[in-house]
Design a protein around this motif. Sequence first.
Motif, PDB file in Angstrom:
ATOM      1  N   SER A   1     -15.592 -48.235   0.360  1.00 58.41           N
ATOM      2  CA  SER A   1     -15.716 -49.277  -0.642  1.00 58.41           C
ATOM      3  C   SER A   1     -14.186 -49.699  -1.139  1.00 58.41           C
ATOM      4  CB  SER A   1     -16.530 -49.115  -1.877  1.00 58.41           C
ATOM      5  OG  SER A   1     -16.038 -48.411  -2.777  1.00 58.41           O
ATOM      6  N   PRO A   2     -13.817 -50.884  -1.439  1.00 60.31           N
ATOM      7  CA  PRO A   2     -12.547 -51.167  -1.849  1.00 60.31           C
ATOM      8  C   PRO A   2     -11.917 -50.614  -2.960  1.00 60.31           C
ATOM      9  CG  PRO A   2     -13.438 -53.216  -1.145  1.00 60.31           C
ATOM     10  CD  PRO A   2     -14.838 -52.031  -0.971  1.00 60.31           C
TER      11      PRO A   2
ATOM     12  N   GLU B   1      -5.122 -32.595  -8.408  1.00 55.83           N
ATOM     13  CA  GLU B   1      -5.722 -32.082  -9.830  1.00 55.83           C
ATOM     14  C   GLU B   1      -6.980 -32.509  -9.737  1.00 55.83           C
ATOM     15  OE1 GLU B   1      -4.439 -29.766 -11.833  1.00 55.83           O
ATOM     16  OE2 GLU B   1      -2.699 -29.760 -10.447  1.00 55.83           O
ATOM     17  N   PRO B   2      -8.144 -31.543 -10.209  1.00 59.62           N
ATOM     18  CA  PRO B   2      -9.368 -32.172 -10.344  1.00 59.62           C
ATOM     19  C   PRO B   2      -9.656 -33.255 -11.466  1.00 59.62           C
ATOM     20  CG  PRO B   2      -9.194 -29.674 -10.141  1.00 59.62           C
ATOM     21  CD  PRO B   2      -8.075 -30.195 -10.447  1.00 59.62           C
ATOM     22  N   ASP B   3     -10.712 -34.087 -11.298  1.00 63.14           N
ATOM     23  CA  ASP B   3     -10.724 -35.057 -12.451  1.00 63.14           C
ATOM     24  C   ASP B   3     -11.942 -34.449 -13.235  1.00 63.14           C
ATOM     25  OD1 ASP B   3     -13.237 -35.059 -11.365  1.00 63.14           O
ATOM     26  OD2 ASP B   3     -12.923 -37.042 -10.541  1.00 63.14           O
ATOM     27  N   ALA B   4     -12.179 -34.972 -14.504  1.00 65.32           N
ATOM     28  CA  ALA B   4     -13.150 -34.671 -15.368  1.00 65.32           C
ATOM     29  C   ALA B   4     -14.364 -33.964 -14.973  1.00 65.32           C
ATOM     30  CB  ALA B   4     -13.138 -35.495 -16.478  1.00 65.32           C
ATOM     31  N   ASP B   5     -14.721 -34.569 -13.594  1.00 68.56           N
ATOM     32  CA  ASP B   5     -15.951 -34.093 -13.164  1.00 68.56           C
ATOM     33  C   ASP B   5     -16.019 -32.907 -12.338  1.00 68.56           C
ATOM     34  OD1 ASP B   5     -17.517 -35.758 -14.566  1.00 68.56           O
ATOM     35  OD2 ASP B   5     -17.051 -37.465 -13.000  1.00 68.56           O
ATOM     36  N   GLY B   6     -14.732 -32.434 -11.973  1.00 63.65           N
ATOM     37  CA  GLY B   6     -14.387 -31.576 -11.023  1.00 63.65           C
ATOM     38  C   GLY B   6     -13.950 -31.979  -9.695  1.00 63.65           C
ATOM     39  N   ALA B   7     -14.101 -33.362  -9.451  1.00 64.29           N
ATOM     40  CA  ALA B   7     -13.666 -33.717  -8.032  1.00 64.29           C
ATOM     41  C   ALA B   7     -12.292 -33.786  -8.015  1.00 64.29           C
ATOM     42  CB  ALA B   7     -14.555 -35.035  -7.875  1.00 64.29           C
ATOM     43  N   THR B   8     -11.734 -33.880  -6.440  1.00 60.44           N
ATOM     44  CA  THR B   8     -10.524 -33.706  -6.300  1.00 60.44           C
ATOM     45  C   THR B   8      -9.812 -34.622  -5.231  1.00 60.44           C
ATOM     46  OG1 THR B   8     -10.437 -31.312  -6.869  1.00 60.44           O
ATOM     47  CG2 THR B   8      -8.616 -32.075  -5.552  1.00 60.44           C
ATOM     48  N   ASP B   9      -8.769 -35.128  -5.704  1.00 60.44           N
ATOM     49  CA  ASP B   9      -8.235 -35.985  -4.527  1.00 60.44           C
ATOM     50  C   ASP B   9      -7.694 -34.957  -3.369  1.00 60.44           C
ATOM     51  OD1 ASP B   9      -8.527 -38.644  -5.596  1.00 60.44           O
ATOM     52  OD2 ASP B   9      -6.545 -38.261  -6.744  1.00 60.44           O
ATOM     53  N   TRP B  10      -7.620 -35.349  -2.151  1.00 63.96           N
ATOM     54  CA  TRP B  10      -7.089 -34.727  -0.718  1.00 63.96           C
ATOM     55  C   TRP B  10      -6.332 -35.561  -0.205  1.00 63.96           C
ATOM     56  CZ3 TRP B  10      -7.415 -29.611   0.039  1.00 63.96           C
ATOM     57  CH2 TRP B  10      -8.527 -28.885  -0.806  1.00 63.96           C
ATOM     58  N   THR B  11      -5.224 -34.835   0.316  1.00 63.15           N
ATOM     59  CA  THR B  11      -4.219 -35.626   1.160  1.00 63.15           C
ATOM     60  C   THR B  11      -4.034 -34.528   2.329  1.00 63.15           C
ATOM     61  OG1 THR B  11      -2.886 -36.512  -0.593  1.00 63.15           O
ATOM     62  CG2 THR B  11      -2.010 -36.574   1.611  1.00 63.15           C
ATOM     63  N   PHE B  12      -4.483 -35.284   3.572  1.00 61.33           N
ATOM     64  CA  PHE B  12      -4.278 -34.708   5.061  1.00 61.33           C
ATOM     65  C   PHE B  12      -3.273 -35.177   5.563  1.00 61.33           C
ATOM     66  CE2 PHE B  12      -8.652 -34.185   3.506  1.00 61.33           C
ATOM     67  CZ  PHE B  12      -9.175 -33.035   3.991  1.00 61.33           C
TER      68      PHE B  12
ATOM     69  N   ALA C   1     -10.758 -38.756  -5.029  1.00 53.07           N
ATOM     70  CA  ALA C   1     -11.766 -37.803  -5.877  1.00 53.07           C
ATOM     71  C   ALA C   1     -13.373 -38.622  -5.665  1.00 53.07           C
ATOM     72  CB  ALA C   1     -11.385 -37.431  -7.139  1.00 53.07           C
ATOM     73  N   ALA C   2     -13.195 -39.867  -5.930  1.00 50.82           N
ATOM     74  CA  ALA C   2     -14.642 -40.490  -6.162  1.00 50.82           C
ATOM     75  C   ALA C   2     -15.275 -40.450  -4.596  1.00 50.82           C
ATOM     76  CB  ALA C   2     -14.299 -42.211  -6.122  1.00 50.82           C
ATOM     77  N   VAL C   3     -14.649 -40.241  -3.717  1.00 46.05           N
ATOM     78  CA  VAL C   3     -15.274 -40.073  -2.339  1.00 46.05           C
ATOM     79  C   VAL C   3     -15.510 -38.266  -2.340  1.00 46.05           C
ATOM     80  CG1 VAL C   3     -15.157 -39.788   0.063  1.00 46.05           C
ATOM     81  CG2 VAL C   3     -14.304 -42.130  -0.933  1.00 46.05           C
ATOM     82  N   THR C   4     -14.648 -37.597  -2.462  1.00 49.65           N
ATOM     83  CA  THR C   4     -14.869 -36.091  -2.635  1.00 49.65           C
ATOM     84  C   THR C   4     -16.207 -35.711  -3.543  1.00 49.65           C
ATOM     85  OG1 THR C   4     -13.434 -35.451  -4.005  1.00 49.65           O
ATOM     86  CG2 THR C   4     -12.878 -35.745  -1.688  1.00 49.65           C
ATOM     87  N   ALA C   5     -16.300 -36.367  -4.459  1.00 49.12           N
ATOM     88  CA  ALA C   5     -17.272 -36.164  -5.428  1.00 49.12           C
ATOM     89  C   ALA C   5     -18.927 -36.246  -4.680  1.00 49.12           C
ATOM     90  CB  ALA C   5     -17.441 -37.059  -6.628  1.00 49.12           C
ATOM     91  N   GLY C   6     -19.065 -37.152  -3.611  1.00 53.43           N
ATOM     92  CA  GLY C   6     -20.162 -37.243  -3.071  1.00 53.43           C
ATOM     93  C   GLY C   6     -20.199 -36.779  -1.494  1.00 53.43           C
ATOM     94  N   HIS C   7     -19.243 -36.556  -0.926  1.00 59.20           N
ATOM     95  CA  HIS C   7     -18.816 -36.475   0.463  1.00 59.20           C
ATOM     96  C   HIS C   7     -18.067 -35.151   0.558  1.00 59.20           C
ATOM     97  CE1 HIS C   7     -19.905 -40.704   0.164  1.00 59.20           C
ATOM     98  NE2 HIS C   7     -20.229 -40.689   1.305  1.00 59.20           N
ATOM     99  N   SER C   8     -18.523 -34.623   1.616  1.00 59.07           N
ATOM    100  CA  SER C   8     -17.657 -33.549   2.293  1.00 59.07           C
ATOM    101  C   SER C   8     -16.589 -34.041   2.953  1.00 59.07           C
ATOM    102  CB  SER C   8     -18.278 -32.599   3.237  1.00 59.07           C
ATOM    103  OG  SER C   8     -17.565 -31.881   4.144  1.00 59.07           O
ATOM    104  N   THR C   9     -15.372 -33.461   3.067  1.00 57.19           N
ATOM    105  CA  THR C   9     -14.144 -34.168   4.024  1.00 57.19           C
ATOM    106  C   THR C   9     -14.174 -33.557   5.514  1.00 57.19           C
ATOM    107  OG1 THR C   9     -12.632 -32.152   3.390  1.00 57.19           O
ATOM    108  CG2 THR C   9     -12.597 -34.082   2.259  1.00 57.19           C
ATOM    109  N   SER C  10     -15.418 -33.396   5.761  1.00 63.94           N
ATOM    110  CA  SER C  10     -15.665 -32.668   7.353  1.00 63.94           C
ATOM    111  C   SER C  10     -15.572 -33.835   8.267  1.00 63.94           C
ATOM    112  CB  SER C  10     -16.808 -32.019   7.429  1.00 63.94           C
ATOM    113  OG  SER C  10     -18.089 -32.932   7.119  1.00 63.94           O
TER     114      SER C  10
END
Length: 167
Positions: free
Chosen positions: A73-74, A113-124, A139-148
């Motif tokens: 999502s945008p 760094e993890p956000d308040a909910d423990g989700a983390t931004d990732w850079t590949f 983090a908004a994506v990793t909170a509900g999705h695997s990065t697989s």
Amino acid sequence: MNPASRARRPLSVAAAASALGLLLAGCTSAVSVASAPHAADPACASVVLALPEVLGDLELLDTTSQASAAWGSPEAAVVLRCGVDAPPPTTDRCVTVETPGGPSVDWVTVAGEPDADGATDWTFTTYGREPAVELLVPAAVTAGHSTSFVDQLGPAIALVEPTRSCL
């Protein structure tokens, strides 16, 4: 109404409907992405053209810059930029991602760094390929999705020949 004006009427209605469709399509917001320093590299065009329409369950979105793509999502998009500076040898985690039935790609992975909910931004960032490709997963994506879903990028990334690999 004469027959000639009746014949033109459906065409003008169709033209108006077409123009309205284009106008409404222009209202969809594109994801704002900063252009990478080497985005004009011809290899980036090949990579972007070969990217999947769907990444995991995230659909492809429009972006505002050359050699970029986004899915989701945008407001919370997974963003790919081709043409970033290639990482030098590093002590950051470097992983080899196997693509089912296809090539393997080495990625340097850096967690934010993890956000308040423990989700983390990732850079590949691809390792050993120039131009390099960067994938930002918020983090908004990793909170509900695997990065697989990164493995789904393998066929496109493999269009840039590797010159070195993770150890």
